[in-house]
Design an enzyme around this catalytic site. Structure first.
Site, short mmCIF file in Angstrom:
data_model
loop_
_atom_site.label_atom_id
_atom_site.label_comp_id
_atom_site.label_asym_id
_atom_site.label_seq_id
_atom_site.Cartn_x
_atom_site.Cartn_y
_atom_site.Cartn_z
N GLU A 125 -1.41 -4.97 0.79
CA GLU A 125 -2.85 -5.13 0.60
C GLU A 125 -3.34 -6.47 1.14
O GLU A 125 -2.61 -7.47 1.13
CB GLU A 125 -3.18 -5.03 -0.91
CG GLU A 125 -4.67 -5.03 -1.20
CD GLU A 125 -4.97 -4.78 -2.67
OE1 GLU A 125 -6.16 -4.75 -3.02
OE2 GLU A 125 -4.02 -4.62 -3.47
N TYR A 126 -4.57 -6.47 1.60
CA TYR A 126 -5.26 -7.69 2.02
C TYR A 126 -5.16 -8.71 0.89
O TYR A 126 -5.43 -8.40 -0.28
CB TYR A 126 -6.72 -7.33 2.29
CG TYR A 126 -7.60 -8.43 2.81
CD1 TYR A 126 -7.80 -8.60 4.18
CD2 TYR A 126 -8.28 -9.28 1.94
CE1 TYR A 126 -8.65 -9.59 4.67
CE2 TYR A 126 -9.12 -10.28 2.41
CZ TYR A 126 -9.30 -10.43 3.78
OH TYR A 126 -10.14 -11.41 4.26
N ARG A 146 -5.64 -14.31 -1.90
CA ARG A 146 -5.09 -15.66 -2.11
C ARG A 146 -5.19 -16.46 -0.82
O ARG A 146 -5.32 -17.68 -0.84
CB ARG A 146 -3.61 -15.58 -2.52
CG ARG A 146 -3.36 -15.01 -3.91
CD ARG A 146 -1.90 -15.14 -4.25
NE ARG A 146 -1.51 -16.55 -4.41
CZ ARG A 146 -0.24 -16.96 -4.42
NH1 ARG A 146 0.75 -16.10 -4.28
NH2 ARG A 146 0.02 -18.25 -4.58
N HIS A 188 1.65 15.58 -3.01
CA HIS A 188 1.46 15.38 -4.45
C HIS A 188 0.17 14.60 -4.70
O HIS A 188 -0.61 14.94 -5.61
CB HIS A 188 2.65 14.63 -5.04
CG HIS A 188 2.53 14.39 -6.52
ND1 HIS A 188 2.56 15.40 -7.46
CD2 HIS A 188 2.35 13.24 -7.22
CE1 HIS A 188 2.41 14.90 -8.66
NE2 HIS A 188 2.27 13.59 -8.55
N ARG A 243 -11.20 -15.69 -6.83
CA ARG A 243 -11.30 -14.23 -6.71
C ARG A 243 -11.44 -13.53 -8.06
O ARG A 243 -11.89 -12.40 -8.14
CB ARG A 243 -10.07 -13.68 -5.98
CG ARG A 243 -8.76 -13.94 -6.70
CD ARG A 243 -7.58 -13.37 -5.96
NE ARG A 243 -6.32 -13.77 -6.59
CZ ARG A 243 -5.14 -13.24 -6.28
NH1 ARG A 243 -5.06 -12.31 -5.37
NH2 ARG A 243 -4.04 -13.66 -6.88
N LEU A 263 5.42 13.04 3.65
CA LEU A 263 4.54 14.19 3.47
C LEU A 263 4.70 14.82 2.09
O LEU A 263 3.72 15.27 1.49
CB LEU A 263 4.82 15.23 4.56
CG LEU A 263 3.92 16.47 4.57
CD1 LEU A 263 2.46 16.09 4.76
CD2 LEU A 263 4.37 17.44 5.68
N ARG A 278 -5.62 14.35 -6.23
CA ARG A 278 -6.84 13.61 -5.90
C ARG A 278 -7.85 14.42 -5.09
O ARG A 278 -9.02 14.02 -5.01
CB ARG A 278 -6.47 12.34 -5.15
CG ARG A 278 -5.55 11.42 -5.93
CD ARG A 278 -6.11 11.05 -7.29
NE ARG A 278 -5.26 10.10 -8.00
CZ ARG A 278 -5.53 9.59 -9.20
NH1 ARG A 278 -6.63 9.96 -9.84
NH2 ARG A 278 -4.71 8.74 -9.78
N THR A 305 12.84 17.74 0.03
CA THR A 305 13.39 16.81 1.03
C THR A 305 12.99 17.13 2.47
O THR A 305 12.77 16.20 3.26
CB THR A 305 14.91 16.70 0.90
OG1 THR A 305 15.49 18.01 0.85
CG2 THR A 305 15.30 15.94 -0.35
#
EC number: 2.1.1.148
Length: 302
Positions: free
Chosen positions: A120-121, A124, A218, A196, A213, A223, A89
């Site tokens: 997100e862009y 549509r 994580h 699309r 953070l 990654r 926390t």
């Protein structure tokens, strides 16, 4: 191009008008604020906003745990204590908002980290740009023969050229069809939300991604790992540059206890103790499965 002219103008205006604030400020992060870091061939990572610093982690921990942490004599020691004992926390008191431009197939991996706010862009409402990720020659590899979700040897010569030509031709053809379906020249034109679906997974999308953070660490632990897919790992590496400057004490602890550390099971601890006592331990006497034993030996040796 990573940024549109409109985005570049917006960033220039923001950096040209700094404001005084009573908020906690990280000098390291201020150097990154609004500056895009280029990733892959058309991608980017840009810090849009942030909250907190190393001091915010310490402040939250001392309010939360009180006398329980008074034996820790300094901020760095306290942050290392929190990281070492998996206290989460206090690290959630720091947040970051990023603007990320990335290929769709990378975004689909990234979105599995469900601990962030994402916008997100929208294809549509808007038309996607003609920008596709085409791997560089040193990222074009064959399927691994030992790992079903990994890469093996690099493709070379005619084989590499053939694959690159397919990627480029298919991307171009798909976007040409996308434009043709949208066109209202002598026809109604297909709705954007339908057109699309013909686009390939290597087309670029963009989003705003906000997380704390704790959850960012994580994300980076998974990654930024050498075993992660290259195309998402380079984004994690770019974010890691920012985090290192934003919260240097927390980053040092994270690097030591997470990125550079090794996790060991109770069975592994038992095996190590027996090996240190001079006992000959094998996979059969370890209680581990073959894959686990292989990883154990690769890490600890005999």
């Amino acid at each position: 191009m990573p940024l549109t002219p409109e985005q570049e103008a917006e960033i220039a205006a923001l950096r040209a008008s700094p404001r005084a604030t009573l908020r906690a400020v990280s000098e390291g992060m201020e150097q990154h604020l609004h500056h895009p870091i280029e990733v892959l061939d058309h991608g980017l990572v840009r810090v849009v906003d942030y909250m907190g610093d190393d001091a915010a982690i310490v402040q939250a921990a001392r309010v939360s745990y009180g006398a329980g942490t008074k034996h820790v004599s300094n901020d760095a020691g306290l942050i290392r204590y929190l990281m070492r004992h998996w206290h989460s926390t206090p690290f959630e008191m720091c947040e970051i908002k990023l603007h990320v431009k990335l290929p769709v197939f990378v975004a689909r991996q990234w979105i599995r980290h469900r601990t962030a706010n994402v916008n997100e862009y929208s294809a549509r409402y808007s038309i996607l740009d003609r920008e596709f990720y085409i791997p560089a020659p040193d990222a074009l590899a064959a399927q691994s023969t030992t790992n079903n979700q990994g890469r093996g040897a690099l493709l070379e010569g005619a084989e590499a050229a053939r694959v690159l030509e397919i990627l480029k031709a298919d991307s171009t053809r798909a976007y040409d069809s996308y434009e043709a379906m949208l066109s209202q020249d002598g026809q109604q034109g297909l709705a954007r939300e339908l057109a699309r679906m013909n686009l390939p997974m290597n087309i670029y999308t963009q989003w705003y991604w906000k997380t704390d953070l704790h959850n960012l660490f994580h994300f980076l632990r998974l990654r930024a790992d050498p075993h992660a897919q290259y195309e998402i790992r380079v984004y994690a590496d770019a974010i890691a540059q920012v985090v290192r400057d934003w919260v240097p004490l927390a980053w040092e602890a994270f690097e030591d206890y997470r990125l550079g550390a090794v996790q060991i099971s109770a069975r592994g601890v038992d095996c190590l103790r027996r090996m240190l006592a001079g006992e000959e331990v094998t996979q059969e006497t370890s209680g581990m499965a073959k894959g686990e034993w292989r990883e154990f030996i690769a890490t600890w040796g005999r």
